[in-house]
Design a protein around this motif. Structure first.
Motif, PDB file in Angstrom:
ATOM      1  N   GLY A  54       0.808  -1.210   0.000  1.00  0.00           N
ATOM      2  CA  GLY A  54       0.000   0.000   0.000  1.00  0.00           C
ATOM      3  C   GLY A  54       0.841   1.258   0.000  1.00  0.00           C
ATOM      4  O   GLY A  54       0.502   2.245  -0.659  1.00  0.00           O
ATOM      5  N   LYS A  59      -2.496   3.270  -2.027  1.00  0.00           N
ATOM      6  CA  LYS A  59      -3.795   2.834  -1.526  1.00  0.00           C
ATOM      7  C   LYS A  59      -3.584   1.495  -0.832  1.00  0.00           C
ATOM      8  O   LYS A  59      -2.630   0.768  -1.135  1.00  0.00           O
ATOM      9  N   VAL A  60      -4.443   1.182   0.114  1.00  0.00           N
ATOM     10  CA  VAL A  60      -4.298  -0.075   0.842  1.00  0.00           C
ATOM     11  C   VAL A  60      -4.521  -1.239  -0.116  1.00  0.00           C
ATOM     12  O   VAL A  60      -5.522  -1.290  -0.830  1.00  0.00           O
ATOM     13  N   ILE A  83      -2.500   5.072   3.025  1.00  0.00           N
ATOM     14  CA  ILE A  83      -3.670   5.869   3.434  1.00  0.00           C
ATOM     15  C   ILE A  83      -3.375   7.317   3.079  1.00  0.00           C
ATOM     16  O   ILE A  83      -2.558   7.979   3.719  1.00  0.00           O
ATOM     17  N   THR A  87     -11.228   9.829   2.744  1.00  0.00           N
ATOM     18  CA  THR A  87     -12.070   8.632   2.622  1.00  0.00           C
ATOM     19  C   THR A  87     -11.356   7.403   3.175  1.00  0.00           C
ATOM     20  O   THR A  87     -11.944   6.599   3.897  1.00  0.00           O
ATOM     21  N   HIS A  88     -10.072   7.250   2.823  1.00  0.00           N
ATOM     22  CA  HIS A  88      -9.284   6.142   3.371  1.00  0.00           C
ATOM     23  C   HIS A  88      -9.309   6.171   4.894  1.00  0.00           C
ATOM     24  O   HIS A  88      -9.516   5.133   5.550  1.00  0.00           O
ATOM     25  N   ASP A  91     -12.787   5.304   6.327  1.00  0.00           N
ATOM     26  CA  ASP A  91     -13.148   3.896   6.153  1.00  0.00           C
ATOM     27  C   ASP A  91     -12.409   2.993   7.130  1.00  0.00           C
ATOM     28  O   ASP A  91     -12.999   2.052   7.688  1.00  0.00           O
ATOM     29  N   TRP A  92     -11.126   3.267   7.366  1.00  0.00           N
ATOM     30  CA  TRP A  92     -10.364   2.385   8.247  1.00  0.00           C
ATOM     31  C   TRP A  92     -10.693   2.608   9.720  1.00  0.00           C
ATOM     32  O   TRP A  92     -10.707   1.667  10.519  1.00  0.00           O
TER      33      TRP A  92
END
Length: 244
Positions: A54, A59-60, A83, A87-88, A91-92
């Motif tokens: 990632g 991105k993850v 991350i 949004t990332h 979400d996490w």
């Protein structure tokens, strides 16, 4: 001082790298969730998780592996690697991550760091990984011109939970942590610092405990645990404090 055992994930497996070089990867466990459960059973109060792919991809990538860890252990995770946007982060945190680690985005978009610190108090850490004294980003493939100290000071009053300070040249090299640079950075900040890179022995941990009053509140240990150089129970006793 808090011990953060490290789980670095590559291709769904738990690996360790030497100085961040992907070609140096050694696989220690094919199942990161099993490894995380082992750390929890040993008495650890936190786990440090990084998606290595990632970090390179932005991105993850290892979503399944990280979610498997979340569903397996009850202790909090700090997680980073790819991350890069709000949004990332959202979400996490919603998925159950207790603390999101921001690295590349902290250098290029400090205003975002400040904003998400307001949205998620106590749940954002900034990772400053240095090579030759300068922060490296994007999977440690690029080096900036700003100093680690100046970058860290950008986040002094925004609510960052901690600064994770890694000396890349020592990471995975079993040469001991960079005590002097860690101390200098911690003394310059009111933000707690987590030391990372090079820890290879119980003596290294003992030396780091001497920096607790300077603002070093934790240490990330990876290869030395996997190689058996550091016994987990002994390490937890040495560090004491929040580990007991």
């Amino acid at each position: 001082m808090i011990l953060y055992p490290a789980i670095d994930i590559n291709d769904g497996q738990c690996v360790r790298l030497l100085r961040g070089e992907k070609s140096s990867a050694i696989t220690y466990s094919v199942d990161p969730a099993v490894q995380a459960k082992h750390f929890q059973n040993a008495g650890c109060k936190w786990i440090h998780v990084v998606d290595l792919e990632g970090a390179f991809a932005g991105k993850v990538v290892n979503v399944t592996a990280v979610r498997s860890i979340l569903s397996t252990v009850d202790i909090p995770l700090q997680f980073g690697g790819g991350i890069r946007n709000r949004t990332h982060i959202h979400d996490w945190i919603n998925a159950g991550i207790s603390r999101v680690i921001l690295g590349t985005v902290a250098l290029f978009n400090p205003n975002l760091v400040a904003a998400v610190c307001r949205d998620y108090p106590g749940m954002i850490s900034v990772s400053i990984d240095v090579r030759n004294g300068k922060p490296a980003v994007e999977g440690w493939t690029k080096t900036s011109t700003i100093t680690a100290r100046d970058l860290a000071l950008k986040f002094e009053d925004v609510g960052v939970a901690s600064i994770i300070f890694t000396d890349i040249d020592r990471d995975g090299a079993m040469q001991g942590p960079n005590l002097e640079e860690t101390r200098i950075l911690a003394q310059a900040l009111s933000i707690p610092v987590i030391a990372s890179g090079g820890v290879s022995s119980i003596d290294d941990l003992l030396q780091l405990t001497k920096l607790n009053n300077d603002g070093v509140e934790g240490v990330i240990v990876g290869r030395a645990i996997y190689d058996g150089r550091i016994n987990m129970n002994h390490a937890l006793r040495v560090l004491g404090g929040d580990n007991t």
